[in-house]
Scaffold this motif. Structure first.
Motif, short mmCIF file in Angstrom:
data_model
loop_
_atom_site.label_atom_id
_atom_site.label_comp_id
_atom_site.label_asym_id
_atom_site.label_seq_id
_atom_site.Cartn_x
_atom_site.Cartn_y
_atom_site.Cartn_z
N TRP A 144 0.67 -1.07 0.13
CA TRP A 144 -0.07 -0.08 -0.05
C TRP A 144 1.04 1.31 -0.06
CZ3 TRP A 144 -4.20 2.48 -1.00
CH2 TRP A 144 -4.76 3.55 -0.39
N ILE A 171 -6.47 -2.64 -2.60
CA ILE A 171 -5.64 -1.46 -2.88
C ILE A 171 -6.13 -0.78 -4.27
CG2 ILE A 171 -3.37 -0.81 -3.72
CD1 ILE A 171 -2.08 -3.07 -1.64
N THR A 175 -7.17 3.30 -5.01
CA THR A 175 -5.95 4.03 -5.78
C THR A 175 -6.42 4.77 -6.93
OG1 THR A 175 -3.45 4.09 -6.34
CG2 THR A 175 -4.78 1.99 -6.64
#
Length: 268
Positions: A144, A171, A175
């Motif tokens: 991460w 993740i 993002t």
């Protein structure tokens, strides 16, 4: 219907909407096959990217050249110089696993960068060698952090390699990077394999995440045996006098040959 080569903005807009396909190719033949097969993204060597025939072979594939070992030990200025040259040769982005400082410098020159998180082969000594990264809460947090650092540095995408699928998916949702999965499950934005694995050309260790769709190694072995046989027959023909035959040679008029021989007779 004809397709256009995607831009960085196009890839970002597709995040979470459909899975993209990516292949590592090393030859013009592989690049052309990827184009005709509708592959979205290509990783390729610098040499192939700089070949003026590449865009004829793959006009609409998003090209991300990356010779990672060639970048190791290089300065930021050298990497920037290489990146500018690659972009001039129609690269859509560049792969870079160098420092965040270098990635920021590329970003400042408006060069799209694809970074790398999880198992990074050239940095693998820091994470225990060629093994999965992110199987514990602590190492998942490391992945991460890698992603967030790349975001902050200005990368637009990252390969995420050999990370548990659940970790990668969690993740990816959090993002802005286009996450390209190499053995990190279907929860990312693209799937990435090497052409040599897809084609069954890899004679060494086959990664867990690889899927073999053809066995071209057998064809290459057959072709090699035919090559050896042809060369052996050629050598045999030379030894026996069967080659060259009259049909393989240029002739000369008998009168002209006689005149030439007379000329040679008069030479000291």
């Amino acid at each position: 219907m004809a397709r256009n080569r995607p831009t960085v903005a196009d890839l970002r807009a597709l995040k979470g909407k459909r899975q993209l396909s990516k292949l590592r190719v090393t030859t013009l033949e592989e690049a052309e096959a990827a184009e005709r097969a509708g592959i979205d993204l290509l990783s390729l060597t610098y040499a192939l990217m700089l070949d003026p025939r590449f865009r004829d072979a793959a006009p609409t594939c998003f090209a991300v050249p990356g010779d990672e070992y060639g970048m190791m030990g290089a300065t930021s200025s050298e990497i920037l110089r290489t990146a500018v040259k690659l972009r001039a040769a129609s690269a859509d982005a560049v792969y870079c696993s160098a420092s965040l400082k270098t990635i920021r410098r590329l970003r400042d020159e408006h060069i799209p960068v694809c970074g790398h998180v999880g198992l990074i082969p050239t940095h693998s000594t820091w994470t225990g060698g060629f093994r999965a990264v992110g199987k514990t809460a602590e190492t998942a947090a490391l992945v991460w952090k890698q992603v967030k650092d790349l975001e902050d540095a200005g990368a637009f995408a990252a390969e995420i390699e050999v990370v548990p699928a659940e970790v990668a998916a969690a993740i990816s949702k959090r993002t802005s990077l286009v996450l390209i999965s190499m053995g990190a499950g279907a929860g990312c934005d693209a799937q990435y394999l090497f052409a040599e694995d897809v084609l069954g050309l890899n004679r060494g260790h086959t990664p867990r995440h690889a899927k073999v769709y053809r066995n071209l190694a057998v064809e290459y072995d057959r072709i090699q045996q035919e090559r050896i046989a042809a060369f052996r027959e050629y050598a045999g023909d030379i030894a026996s006098g069967a080659y060259p035959a009259t049909s393989h040679m240029v002739g000369i008029d008998a009168g002209e040959l006689r005149r030439f021989e007379e000329f040679l007779s008069g030479q000291a």
